[in-house]
Design a protein around this motif. Sequence first.
Motif, short mmCIF file in Angstrom:
data_model
loop_
_atom_site.label_atom_id
_atom_site.label_comp_id
_atom_site.label_asym_id
_atom_site.label_seq_id
_atom_site.Cartn_x
_atom_site.Cartn_y
_atom_site.Cartn_z
N PRO A 93 -0.17 4.11 -4.78
CA PRO A 93 1.20 3.98 -4.26
C PRO A 93 1.28 4.22 -2.77
O PRO A 93 1.98 3.51 -2.04
CB PRO A 93 1.97 5.05 -5.03
N LYS A 94 0.55 5.21 -2.30
CA LYS A 94 0.59 5.55 -0.87
C LYS A 94 0.11 4.36 -0.02
O LYS A 94 0.64 4.10 1.05
CB LYS A 94 -0.30 6.77 -0.62
N GLU A 95 -0.91 3.68 -0.56
CA GLU A 95 -1.46 2.54 0.19
C GLU A 95 -0.38 1.47 0.38
O GLU A 95 -0.19 0.95 1.48
CB GLU A 95 -2.64 1.96 -0.60
N ILE B 55 2.92 1.88 0.29
CA ILE B 55 4.01 2.32 1.16
C ILE B 55 3.54 2.40 2.62
O ILE B 55 4.25 1.98 3.53
CB ILE B 55 4.54 3.68 0.64
#
Lengths: 121, 614
Positions: free
Chosen positions: A109-111, A113
């Motif tokens: 998910p971080k990637e 965002i």
Amino acid sequence: MKNVFVVEDGQTEQTMIKALLNHAGFKVDVASDADEAWDWLQKNTLPDLIVLDIVMPGKSGLELCRMIQEDEKMKDIPVIFCSSKSEEFDRFWALRQGAKAYIVKPYAPKELIDTVYAHIR
Amino acid sequence: MENRPGPTHNSPSDLAEASERLSFPETAQNSDYLLNLLVQANSLEQAGDEDAACILYEEIVAIDRYSSWGASAQKALQSIKDRGLGGDGDRPTREPSTDDESEASTLQLFSPGADDSQFPTGSTVETPAGRPTVWRQWTRAWRQLTVGTKLRAIAIASALLPIAVTGVVLLRPEPRPEMPNLESSATAGTRQRQALLWGGATAVVTVGTAIWVADRMAARLRAVSQYACALGGGNDADGRTADELSGLTLNLREIAHVLDRNREQILALDRQREREVDRQKREKERAQQQAIDLLLYIESARSGDLTVKVPTVEGEIGAIADAFNATIGSLRSLVAQVKTVSETVNQRAHSSQESVGSLADAAQTQSIELERALNSVVAISESIDRVSQSTQEAAAIARQASQAARSGETAMTQTVASMDKIRTSVANSSKKAKRLAESAQEVSQILESIVGIAEQANLLAFNASIEAARTGERGHGFRQVADEVRRLAGQVGEAAQNIGRSIDTIQEETAEVLNVFELSTSEVVAGTQWVSQTQQTLQGLTWLSQQIDGYLQDVASNTVEQAQASKTVSQTVETVAQIASTTASEAQKAIDSLQELTERVETLQSSVSPFQVK
């Protein structure tokens, strides 16, 4: 609030991207195939970034990306591909179509965002 | 950073659990829960609390590792782990292989043959020096011996080598060329001393070598024991056992347990690998099939069907297919455009050819017509000249007419005066004639009285004669006188009748004269009126002549302008005629060009006709 437009045929993927981006503070609109997306783009305020899947029924994300790049009004919208095509070849070809980034599914998910933050106009 | 071992990833029980979950349908409730977890985990990760995020990610993986959520969570865990490694090792973040490499290096450190890496290895045989020395062959042979053989060889060597050296030195018949240094030092001593010395030295060297080899082996044994200890779960066996071998044995048992535990895992991994190999095989077959499909599409495109569209698939073939689609798309629109344009051009050229043909005809006709027009204009010009002359003549005539009318008018005035005089004279004469007629009337009346008297005298005379006759002779003389009177009275009557007839004639003629006078008078009156009208007409004529003169003056000046204008017109018409002639020849050229164009367009059409674009 920045607008992100997501074109993704998978229902689960669509839900997940929408939830993650909503939670990160973006307004998210979605379309399930390239034709629907193109109609949406004609009728609505242009988004600040577009997330495209590659393999979809009908026109592919690559075709849609080329259509966006050829449109005078839309060509400046950054496009991010988000696809399960993981080979280097696919990344190369997708970026050649004018996309800013290429995220391989499954993605952290971080990637997603971070990439959206990095490229949104 | 914390380096999480991630037992949930690898333990066989989890694998089994996960594969069971594979068959579960992904319920909406489950999805919502996982989505919620993922979003929370991501917020924690974004906030920097990676430990808490990892726990949530692991929970997602534990619940459903094969769903999109699980896959994402695994990816997130992997990237957190990579970042952790990157921070500790102070090296750039790399793909997961970094972990494998570190493991591999650890393995190599503890491997039994690790020390040999400091010796030249087989791979260095092909060094640039390129000469496999006897020493290398020997070391390679030594390395391949078992530990028991090596120990036996060292024991035998430590016992036999000093004895052999002593024996060789004692039994040597003469100094040996292989040892010139010993020979040079042995020239002064006895052979026994040499033998003792050599034997002792050899024994020291052999024992030293044996101790060195034993130490190395013991060190390796310790290393193996430690490694086994590490493999067996990290319990320090050395603390509970007498020597390395006992520890090693214990540790190996531990390892055996671990290996047992791991066997299933390995089997699972093997299955996974088999699946992977199968997948790769299928992938390869699929790629081949896709390549064949693509080739067929290219083949049909080559034979002219530009409507082909290769379905988008993953992988290299997919990208090539996509590029092919894009290229064919461009080509399709290009060929479609070429077709449309060439058809349009052909139609236009045909219609243009007709148009230009009629234009050429029209120009030709125009040229001829203009020639005629030119002639007409010249004729008009001449006519205008003639009109000008005639106008001038007419103006002169009009002036003469005007003058004539004026002199006529004067003459008429005089005529009117004369007529008045005539009328007066006639009137006077008429009156006199009337009086003459009246006088004649009176004379006639007198004559009638005279005739009456004469008739009475005649009658009286007759009566007297009769009376005289009766009286006889004495009345004779009277009778004669009466007869005479009677004859005279007859004569008077005749004379009076003659006079009467003359007077009648006079009266008749007088009446005629009066009639004539009346007629003359009325004619004179009418004549006077006619003359008066004529005078007015002559005045009008004068006025008209003056007007005509004025108009003719205007006409004369206009005709001069017309003459100039007609000259200009004739020049213009001449120029236009030239232009029309040029137009006709240019139109002919255009027809030729259009014909050529049509031929070329038809060639183009036949070239693009094999391509289907609809």
